[in-house]
Design a protein around this motif. Sequence first.
Motif, mmCIF file in Angstrom:
data_model
loop_
_atom_site.group_PDB
_atom_site.id
_atom_site.type_symbol
_atom_site.label_atom_id
_atom_site.label_comp_id
_atom_site.label_asym_id
_atom_site.label_seq_id
_atom_site.Cartn_x
_atom_site.Cartn_y
_atom_site.Cartn_z
ATOM 1 N N TRP A 53 0.885 -1.208 -0.055
ATOM 2 C CA TRP A 53 0.094 0.028 -0.112
ATOM 3 C C TRP A 53 0.662 1.362 -0.226
ATOM 4 O O TRP A 53 0.545 2.181 -0.736
ATOM 5 N N LEU A 54 1.907 1.239 0.782
ATOM 6 C CA LEU A 54 2.781 2.617 0.703
ATOM 7 C C LEU A 54 3.491 2.505 -0.428
ATOM 8 O O LEU A 54 3.683 3.841 -0.736
ATOM 9 N N ASP A 55 3.869 1.769 -1.077
ATOM 10 C CA ASP A 55 4.381 1.773 -2.408
ATOM 11 C C ASP A 55 3.473 2.151 -3.500
ATOM 12 O O ASP A 55 3.693 2.952 -4.522
ATOM 13 N N ALA A 56 2.197 1.996 -3.368
ATOM 14 C CA ALA A 56 1.184 2.322 -4.322
ATOM 15 C C ALA A 56 0.319 3.538 -3.811
ATOM 16 O O ALA A 56 -0.653 3.953 -4.732
ATOM 17 N N HIS A 57 0.286 4.086 -2.698
ATOM 18 C CA HIS A 57 0.011 5.141 -1.969
ATOM 19 C C HIS A 57 -0.408 6.359 -3.403
ATOM 20 O O HIS A 57 0.516 6.758 -3.933
ATOM 21 N N PRO A 58 -1.675 6.584 -3.573
ATOM 22 C CA PRO A 58 -1.811 7.540 -4.580
ATOM 23 C C PRO A 58 -1.412 9.176 -4.282
ATOM 24 O O PRO A 58 -1.115 9.691 -5.249
ATOM 25 N N PHE A 59 -1.472 9.575 -3.085
ATOM 26 C CA PHE A 59 -0.914 10.750 -2.560
ATOM 27 C C PHE A 59 0.016 10.638 -1.705
ATOM 28 O O PHE A 59 -0.280 11.126 -0.202
ATOM 29 N N PRO A 60 1.459 10.336 -1.725
ATOM 30 C CA PRO A 60 2.323 9.965 -0.686
ATOM 31 C C PRO A 60 2.593 11.240 0.229
ATOM 32 O O PRO A 60 3.072 11.261 1.113
ATOM 33 N N THR A 61 2.367 12.363 -0.547
ATOM 34 C CA THR A 61 2.666 13.833 0.389
ATOM 35 C C THR A 61 1.519 14.193 1.001
ATOM 36 O O THR A 61 1.642 15.245 1.630
ATOM 37 N N LEU A 62 0.199 13.733 1.127
ATOM 38 C CA LEU A 62 -0.782 13.983 1.698
ATOM 39 C C LEU A 62 -0.601 14.215 3.433
ATOM 40 O O LEU A 62 -1.047 14.665 3.629
ATOM 41 N N GLY A 63 0.206 13.098 3.738
ATOM 42 C CA GLY A 63 0.421 13.095 5.242
ATOM 43 C C GLY A 63 -0.689 12.199 5.813
ATOM 44 O O GLY A 63 -0.553 11.992 7.329
ATOM 45 N N ALA A 64 -1.634 11.432 5.106
ATOM 46 C CA ALA A 64 -2.376 10.521 5.796
ATOM 47 C C ALA A 64 -2.049 9.213 5.128
ATOM 48 O O ALA A 64 -1.992 8.979 3.880
ATOM 49 N N LEU A 65 -2.078 8.126 5.953
ATOM 50 C CA LEU A 65 -1.926 6.901 5.549
ATOM 51 C C LEU A 65 -3.032 6.172 4.644
ATOM 52 O O LEU A 65 -2.781 5.909 3.463
ATOM 53 N N TRP A 66 -4.091 6.337 4.992
ATOM 54 C CA TRP A 66 -5.529 5.844 4.182
ATOM 55 C C TRP A 66 -5.953 7.186 3.575
ATOM 56 O O TRP A 66 -6.193 8.150 4.241
ATOM 57 N N VAL A 67 -6.576 6.966 2.422
ATOM 58 C CA VAL A 67 -7.163 7.974 1.929
ATOM 59 C C VAL A 67 -8.796 7.677 1.544
ATOM 60 O O VAL A 67 -9.002 6.511 1.462
ATOM 61 N N ALA A 68 -9.459 8.989 1.534
ATOM 62 C CA ALA A 68 -10.837 8.390 0.905
ATOM 63 C C ALA A 68 -10.958 8.008 -0.465
ATOM 64 O O ALA A 68 -9.981 8.490 -1.297
ATOM 65 N N CYS A 69 -12.007 7.263 -0.689
ATOM 66 C CA CYS A 69 -12.217 6.844 -2.314
ATOM 67 C C CYS A 69 -13.789 7.184 -2.667
ATOM 68 O O CYS A 69 -14.713 7.408 -1.619
ATOM 69 N N THR A 70 -13.979 7.559 -3.777
ATOM 70 C CA THR A 70 -15.398 7.620 -4.522
ATOM 71 C C THR A 70 -16.048 6.110 -4.198
ATOM 72 O O THR A 70 -15.294 5.135 -3.939
#
Length: 161
Positions: A53-70
């Motif tokens: 997941w960390l390698d594929a994180h869509p927003f690595p600079t967001l500061g959140a490990l988990w992101v919201a999705c549509t």
Amino acid sequence: VLFSTGIRRAECVGLAPSDYDPATGALHVRLAKGGRQRHVTVPSWARPPLLAWLDAHPFPTLGALWVACTAPGRPLPRALGWSALGAICTRWARRAGLGELHPHDARRTVATRMLRAGIDPLQVKHHLGHASVTTTQRYDLRTADDCAGALERLPCPWGTP
């Protein structure tokens, strides 16, 4: 992460990518209760998916490990909220035929698994971030069969019968 560490839902959504140390498996957790912090170890079997997941994180600079999705599953550049995490757990549990399952069930599951494995209740208390072992006791879902199995592991006090 919930079912491997037993951290609270709010602690989970509060994680940043930098909170995980892949070299040691340590996860820096800011407690949702009491404003304290602790480190928990991610078990070795749970590290590969977390690293993926960390390698594929869509927003690595967001500061959140988990992101919201549509709804179709497209990632959004904002942190996943605790209520959304609950909805995700419930939805996937139903799809898997598990019925009702909530994020807090992960804490009870991890606590019970640790206790069944013979880990000292004080260590479980520390791992879960409880202030009192009395709280940890409420998470203990072991059964009478667990107790019987534990008694069978005790050696005979007077030697071999």
